[in-house]
Design an enzyme around this catalytic site. Structure first.
Site, PDB file in Angstrom:
ATOM      1  N   ASN A  42     -10.543 -11.618   7.982  1.00 43.06           N
ATOM      2  CA  ASN A  42      -9.105 -11.966   8.285  1.00 43.06           C
ATOM      3  C   ASN A  42      -8.962 -13.164   9.021  1.00 43.06           C
ATOM      4  OD1 ASN A  42      -6.885 -10.419   7.011  1.00 43.06           O
ATOM      5  ND2 ASN A  42      -8.295  -8.872   7.410  1.00 43.06           N
ATOM      6  N   LYS A  86     -14.027  -0.865   9.554  1.00 41.74           N
ATOM      7  CA  LYS A  86     -12.896  -1.634   8.848  1.00 41.74           C
ATOM      8  C   LYS A  86     -12.364  -2.603   9.921  1.00 41.74           C
ATOM      9  CE  LYS A  86      -9.475  -1.420   5.405  1.00 41.74           C
ATOM     10  NZ  LYS A  86      -8.302  -0.543   4.675  1.00 41.74           N
ATOM     11  N   MET A 118       0.833  -1.083   0.053  1.00 32.64           N
ATOM     12  CA  MET A 118       0.110  -0.170   0.088  1.00 32.64           C
ATOM     13  C   MET A 118       0.658   1.340   0.012  1.00 32.64           C
ATOM     14  SD  MET A 118      -3.243  -0.742  -0.034  1.00 32.64           S
ATOM     15  CE  MET A 118      -3.727   0.875   0.485  1.00 32.64           C
TER      16      MET A 118
END
Lengths: 309, 309
Positions: free
Chosen positions: B193, B185, B11
């Protein structure tokens, strides 16, 4: 004594050849066609540390049972117990004694539904065995049995069963509190089977990690709460002491528990008769058991992901 | 604006080349030696659907930082944030703006400890990217950023950051409630996850199984309880709607979440900044969160078994 073993997997087969060796008439009742055929055609092949030997034992499929038996030892997996009982119900009479040695919780309740006039005995055993293939087992080590009448018709029959098992050197004794032993074993299996299957590890790997005791306690404390509500004198110490013992690499450290093997071989697990049984009881008793609830759901999820039906 | 990206993984690298393309001076600060060397020697190789291109960007190791920056975008994994801040603390001043976009809970608290006189911004982003190897990323799809001043020194700087990000086509906007977005989030990631890593499956496999929604709810309900106690208006519906959306095989069905990749590549997971963060808050607030507690312990156990340190 005319004996049938209903569910002749590894353990059922081991009991079968030991009882045959002691001179008893034994019949296997098992749904695995190939296994039944092989045993009838070639006998049961038993490997031990001393060598291997074949035993002539007759075997039938559950829908082929005809004659009656004085003693039927039920050794199916817990989830196959009800199906087996439905298929052999026609041969049960007041002269039949049913002895269930299957692992897990809820087996006695299932048998009570189908036993009719038959006597009921329940037990636990520490014998072990491996099924190598159809008609072929590997039997090492030693063990014992404790069992207890749940519905006794005749005390003489109880004594006879005890004698028969001990003639076969199965080290049996009458238990005064078999329910406690069943709960102890179920709690033990609900720790090791479930975590090792979920985490894909053996007993030693699980035991040597930092969270092992905390994770074990989380399962066991909920078992103790439910047992207490049911009047069973289970304590966490009883279970955790045996759990901790097998963490020792010199003990069962390299052992993969049966549920791990079930997942590896894409077979349905016994989770509903271990952690899942306590979840159902918790719901009925209104006692929250979030740890066992989550573990049961995770194991079902694992079965779903692997498309195990 | 003189910009540093602290933590130039997938990222960070993506943001780096997009800001470079928009004409800004960008420096990567990253502890991975091979990555830093490759970028300095050959540039950052960026693959996109349109082809591949190399970007000349300078990169330094955290213990080599010397000059100061007007904007430092923190993009480390949550567990590396504190280490990074310790190493770059010497270049932070009242003229520095720190923008943290790392996933997980607790990052703002960590930054507040080390920021000194620097301004603090926090955000979340839906951009994604893959790190193919040292100095090499694959950047597909689109995304956005929302961010908000946590400690604002000068409103003009806030506007400048917004403009800089949008010059780079990063689709930024100022959020009115970035904490809610961070929690949303984190809850989302704590479902997908964690379960996909534990059960070794992709999002679609998890989503198509029978227990998926029940397991998801069990995690999210506890997040909502803790958020409520902290005055954050998180609802279960907010999170579960996005979770359910990605179950769709046409959405992210075949995606393996980052924590699954961490386990597969034997890297430490972010569990302590997802489910584990809620466990710590639950302890402090005296609110039981048994599901997240067990999942955190299971993930640590998995790390232990795989000898991930």
């Amino acid at each position: 004594m005319k004996i049938a073993i209903a569910g002749a997997g590894a353990m059922g087969s081991r009991f079968g050849f030991m009882l045959t060796e002691a001179g008893h008439s034994v019949t296997f009742i098992d749904p695995w066609n190939e296994h039944v055929e092989k045993i009838n055609q070639e006998g049961l092949l038993v490997e031990t540390d001393a060598g291997s030997r074949k035993y002539k034992i007759s075997a039938v499929l559950p829908d082929q049972v005809g004659s009656s038996y004085e003693l039927i030892i039920l050794f199916t997996k817990a989830m196959q117990l009800e199906g087996m009982l439905k298929q052999i119900q026609s041969i049960l009479s007041e002269d039949t004694a049913l002895l269930v040695l299957s692992n897990g919780l809820g087996n006695i309740e299932t048998i009570e539904e189908y036993a009719g006039q038959s006597a009921i005995y329940a037990g636990v055993t520490l014998w072990s065995c491996e099924l190598e293939g159809p008609g072929h087992i590997r039997a090492t080590g030693s063990g014992n049995i404790e069992f207890q009448p749940i519905k006794e018709k005749d005390a003489a029959v109880t004594t006879e069963i005890l004698n028969v098992l001990n003639q076969a050197k199965l080290n049996a004794e009458i238990s005064q509190n078999v329910l406690l032993s069943i709960w102890k074993k179920a709690a033990f299996n609900s720790v090791l089977n479930t975590y090792c299957a979920l985490l894909d590890c053996n007993v030693g790997q699980f035991g040597s990690s930092n969270q092992a005791m905390a994770l074990s306690k989380a399962v066991v404390y909920e078992f103790v709460q439910i047992a207490e509500a049911k009047g069973i004198a289970l304590t966490a110490e009883m279970v955790l002491a045996t759990v901790e013992k097998v963490f020792d690499p010199d003990q069962s450290g390299d052992h993969f528990p049966s549920m791990h093997q079930d997942i590896a071989k894409r077979r349905k697990t016994e989770i509903d008769y271990l952690n899942g049984a306590v979840v159902k009881m918790g719901e009925a008793l209104n006692i929250p058991v979030p740890v066992n609830h989550l573990l049961t759901a995770l194991m079902h999820e694992k079965e779903d992901i692997l498309k195990i039906k």
